[in-house]
Design a protein around this motif. Structure first.
Motif, PDB file in Angstrom:
ATOM      1  N   SER A  55       0.971  -1.285   0.142  1.00 20.78           N
ATOM      2  CA  SER A  55       0.104   0.015  -0.001  1.00 20.78           C
ATOM      3  C   SER A  55       0.876   1.175  -0.042  1.00 20.78           C
ATOM      4  O   SER A  55       1.692   1.163   0.812  1.00 20.78           O
ATOM      5  CB  SER A  55      -0.808  -0.030   1.221  1.00 20.78           C
ATOM      6  OG  SER A  55      -1.435   1.179   1.364  1.00 20.78           O
ATOM      7  N   VAL A  56       0.750   2.201  -0.944  1.00 17.50           N
ATOM      8  CA  VAL A  56       1.344   3.456  -0.715  1.00 17.50           C
ATOM      9  C   VAL A  56       0.548   4.567  -0.315  1.00 17.50           C
ATOM     10  O   VAL A  56       1.215   5.340   0.473  1.00 17.50           O
ATOM     11  CB  VAL A  56       1.691   3.952  -2.237  1.00 17.50           C
ATOM     12  CG1 VAL A  56       2.222   5.185  -2.277  1.00 17.50           C
ATOM     13  CG2 VAL A  56       2.268   2.702  -2.909  1.00 17.50           C
ATOM     14  N   SER A  57      -0.713   4.803  -0.472  1.00 17.56           N
ATOM     15  CA  SER A  57      -1.454   6.036  -0.003  1.00 17.56           C
ATOM     16  C   SER A  57      -2.854   5.223   0.066  1.00 17.56           C
ATOM     17  O   SER A  57      -3.411   4.724  -0.713  1.00 17.56           O
ATOM     18  CB  SER A  57      -1.261   7.121  -0.915  1.00 17.56           C
ATOM     19  OG  SER A  57      -2.145   8.118  -0.562  1.00 17.56           O
ATOM     20  N   LEU A  58      -3.667   5.804   1.290  1.00 12.78           N
ATOM     21  CA  LEU A  58      -5.029   5.671   1.310  1.00 12.78           C
ATOM     22  C   LEU A  58      -5.851   6.667   0.457  1.00 12.78           C
ATOM     23  O   LEU A  58      -6.875   6.618   0.300  1.00 12.78           O
ATOM     24  CB  LEU A  58      -5.408   5.737   2.889  1.00 12.78           C
ATOM     25  CG  LEU A  58      -5.007   4.286   3.320  1.00 12.78           C
ATOM     26  CD1 LEU A  58      -5.389   4.442   4.648  1.00 12.78           C
ATOM     27  CD2 LEU A  58      -5.704   3.253   2.820  1.00 12.78           C
ATOM     28  N   ASP A  59      -5.278   8.261   0.735  1.00 12.85           N
ATOM     29  CA  ASP A  59      -5.890   9.210  -0.037  1.00 12.85           C
ATOM     30  C   ASP A  59      -4.895  10.006  -0.764  1.00 12.85           C
ATOM     31  O   ASP A  59      -4.085  10.708  -0.214  1.00 12.85           O
ATOM     32  CB  ASP A  59      -6.609   9.925   1.120  1.00 12.85           C
ATOM     33  CG  ASP A  59      -7.528  11.264   0.288  1.00 12.85           C
ATOM     34  OD1 ASP A  59      -7.768  11.007  -0.790  1.00 12.85           O
ATOM     35  OD2 ASP A  59      -7.734  12.109   0.991  1.00 12.85           O
ATOM     36  N   PRO A  60      -4.773   9.775  -1.916  1.00 14.20           N
ATOM     37  CA  PRO A  60      -5.480   9.089  -2.913  1.00 14.20           C
ATOM     38  C   PRO A  60      -5.195   7.526  -2.612  1.00 14.20           C
ATOM     39  O   PRO A  60      -4.038   7.094  -2.425  1.00 14.20           O
ATOM     40  CB  PRO A  60      -5.249   9.260  -4.502  1.00 14.20           C
ATOM     41  CG  PRO A  60      -3.923   9.780  -4.139  1.00 14.20           C
ATOM     42  CD  PRO A  60      -3.663  10.455  -2.748  1.00 14.20           C
ATOM     43  N   PRO A  61      -6.068   6.716  -3.123  1.00 13.41           N
ATOM     44  CA  PRO A  61      -5.831   5.314  -3.056  1.00 13.41           C
ATOM     45  C   PRO A  61      -4.718   4.589  -4.136  1.00 13.41           C
ATOM     46  O   PRO A  61      -4.892   4.657  -5.110  1.00 13.41           O
ATOM     47  CB  PRO A  61      -7.138   4.484  -3.212  1.00 13.41           C
ATOM     48  CG  PRO A  61      -8.104   5.337  -4.072  1.00 13.41           C
ATOM     49  CD  PRO A  61      -7.449   6.855  -3.497  1.00 13.41           C
ATOM     50  N   LEU A  62      -3.658   4.415  -3.587  1.00 10.94           N
ATOM     51  CA  LEU A  62      -2.276   3.983  -4.580  1.00 10.94           C
ATOM     52  C   LEU A  62      -1.983   2.654  -3.893  1.00 10.94           C
ATOM     53  O   LEU A  62      -1.682   2.539  -2.555  1.00 10.94           O
ATOM     54  CB  LEU A  62      -1.585   5.015  -4.576  1.00 10.94           C
ATOM     55  CG  LEU A  62      -1.745   6.386  -5.186  1.00 10.94           C
ATOM     56  CD1 LEU A  62      -0.803   7.372  -4.936  1.00 10.94           C
ATOM     57  CD2 LEU A  62      -2.007   6.280  -6.421  1.00 10.94           C
ATOM     58  N   VAL A  63      -1.378   1.802  -4.775  1.00  9.48           N
ATOM     59  CA  VAL A  63      -0.698   0.479  -4.251  1.00  9.48           C
ATOM     60  C   VAL A  63       0.476   0.392  -5.091  1.00  9.48           C
ATOM     61  O   VAL A  63       0.489   1.201  -6.572  1.00  9.48           O
ATOM     62  CB  VAL A  63      -1.447  -0.716  -4.404  1.00  9.48           C
ATOM     63  CG1 VAL A  63      -2.637  -0.563  -3.570  1.00  9.48           C
ATOM     64  CG2 VAL A  63      -2.348  -0.761  -5.715  1.00  9.48           C
ATOM     65  N   ALA A  64       1.470  -0.452  -5.117  1.00 10.34           N
ATOM     66  CA  ALA A  64       2.833  -0.563  -5.868  1.00 10.34           C
ATOM     67  C   ALA A  64       2.948  -1.877  -5.702  1.00 10.34           C
ATOM     68  O   ALA A  64       2.538  -2.764  -4.895  1.00 10.34           O
ATOM     69  CB  ALA A  64       3.879   0.415  -5.178  1.00 10.34           C
ATOM     70  N   PHE A  65       3.778  -2.135  -6.884  1.00  2.68           N
ATOM     71  CA  PHE A  65       4.483  -3.711  -6.904  1.00  2.68           C
ATOM     72  C   PHE A  65       5.645  -3.430  -7.454  1.00  2.68           C
ATOM     73  O   PHE A  65       5.824  -2.294  -8.261  1.00  2.68           O
ATOM     74  CB  PHE A  65       3.494  -4.703  -7.482  1.00  2.68           C
ATOM     75  CG  PHE A  65       3.235  -4.657  -8.747  1.00  2.68           C
ATOM     76  CD1 PHE A  65       4.050  -5.339  -9.772  1.00  2.68           C
ATOM     77  CD2 PHE A  65       2.047  -4.092  -9.067  1.00  2.68           C
ATOM     78  CE1 PHE A  65       3.385  -5.086 -10.961  1.00  2.68           C
ATOM     79  CE2 PHE A  65       1.801  -3.828 -10.523  1.00  2.68           C
ATOM     80  CZ  PHE A  65       2.559  -4.630 -11.602  1.00  2.68           C
ATOM     81  N   PHE A  66       6.612  -4.379  -7.356  1.00  2.00           N
ATOM     82  CA  PHE A  66       7.989  -4.097  -8.015  1.00  2.00           C
ATOM     83  C   PHE A  66       8.444  -5.392  -8.828  1.00  2.00           C
ATOM     84  O   PHE A  66       9.189  -6.232  -8.235  1.00  2.00           O
ATOM     85  CB  PHE A  66       8.936  -3.960  -6.915  1.00  2.00           C
ATOM     86  CG  PHE A  66       8.374  -2.886  -5.921  1.00  2.00           C
ATOM     87  CD1 PHE A  66       8.797  -1.525  -6.330  1.00  2.00           C
ATOM     88  CD2 PHE A  66       7.884  -3.199  -4.673  1.00  2.00           C
ATOM     89  CE1 PHE A  66       8.014  -0.384  -5.370  1.00  2.00           C
ATOM     90  CE2 PHE A  66       7.303  -2.210  -3.827  1.00  2.00           C
ATOM     91  CZ  PHE A  66       7.503  -0.624  -4.111  1.00  2.00           C
ATOM     92  N   PRO A  67       8.084  -5.270 -10.216  1.00  2.00           N
ATOM     93  CA  PRO A  67       8.551  -6.424 -10.952  1.00  2.00           C
ATOM     94  C   PRO A  67       9.932  -6.229 -11.453  1.00  2.00           C
ATOM     95  O   PRO A  67      10.566  -4.960 -11.289  1.00  2.00           O
ATOM     96  CB  PRO A  67       7.700  -6.183 -12.427  1.00  2.00           C
ATOM     97  CG  PRO A  67       7.529  -4.518 -12.276  1.00  2.00           C
ATOM     98  CD  PRO A  67       7.379  -4.252 -10.870  1.00  2.00           C
TER      99      PRO A  67
END
Length: 136
Positions: A55-67
């Protein structure tokens, strides 16, 4: 109890989500394995196993992954402009192995349905998050 809990953001990045539900889903994800799925521009489903989801941020809703930089699947996911994070549930080791091995018929052998973005939501997952690509 195996309960699916979706948390979504609308195609185009709009906030068509429920902040409480987004917090609930991410608050129940301590660590684990996800399968990031997408549809290529020609409609072909594609997926990759990710252990680096966060999870990166709730506001704004942001997620991340690292290929990995050498990933051949990531460019195919990126080309679609959207993806779905499928949080695997107990008992989905076979699915995880099939996606990791790049089994050519993985989306024929494992049931799925389309998320609002069209990205595959895999049957039986603990939760899923439908996303647009905001930044790379």
């Amino acid at each position: 109890m195996n309960r699916q809990t979706p948390a979504t953001t609308a195609p185009g990045g709009g906030p068509a989500h429920d902040p409480g539900l987004f917090r609930h889903v991410l608050g129940h994800y301590p660590t684990g394995v996800t399968v990031v799925t997408a549809k290529e521009p020609d409609g072909t489903p594609v997926g990759m196993v990710i252990g680096s989801f966060t999870s990166v941020s709730l506001d704004p809703p942001l997620v991340a992954f690292f290929p990995g930089r050498s990933s051949t699947t990531w460019p195919r996911i990126m080309a679609g402009g959207a993806f779905c994070v499928n949080v695997l549930a107990a008992g989905q080791e076979g699915l995880c192995r099939d996606v990791s091995a790049k089994a050519p018929d993985v989306f024929d052998r494992h049931p799925w349905r389309g998320a609002p973005s069209g990205s595959p939501v895999l049957a039986g997952v603990a939760a899923w998050i439908d996303c647009d690509i905001a930044d790379v």
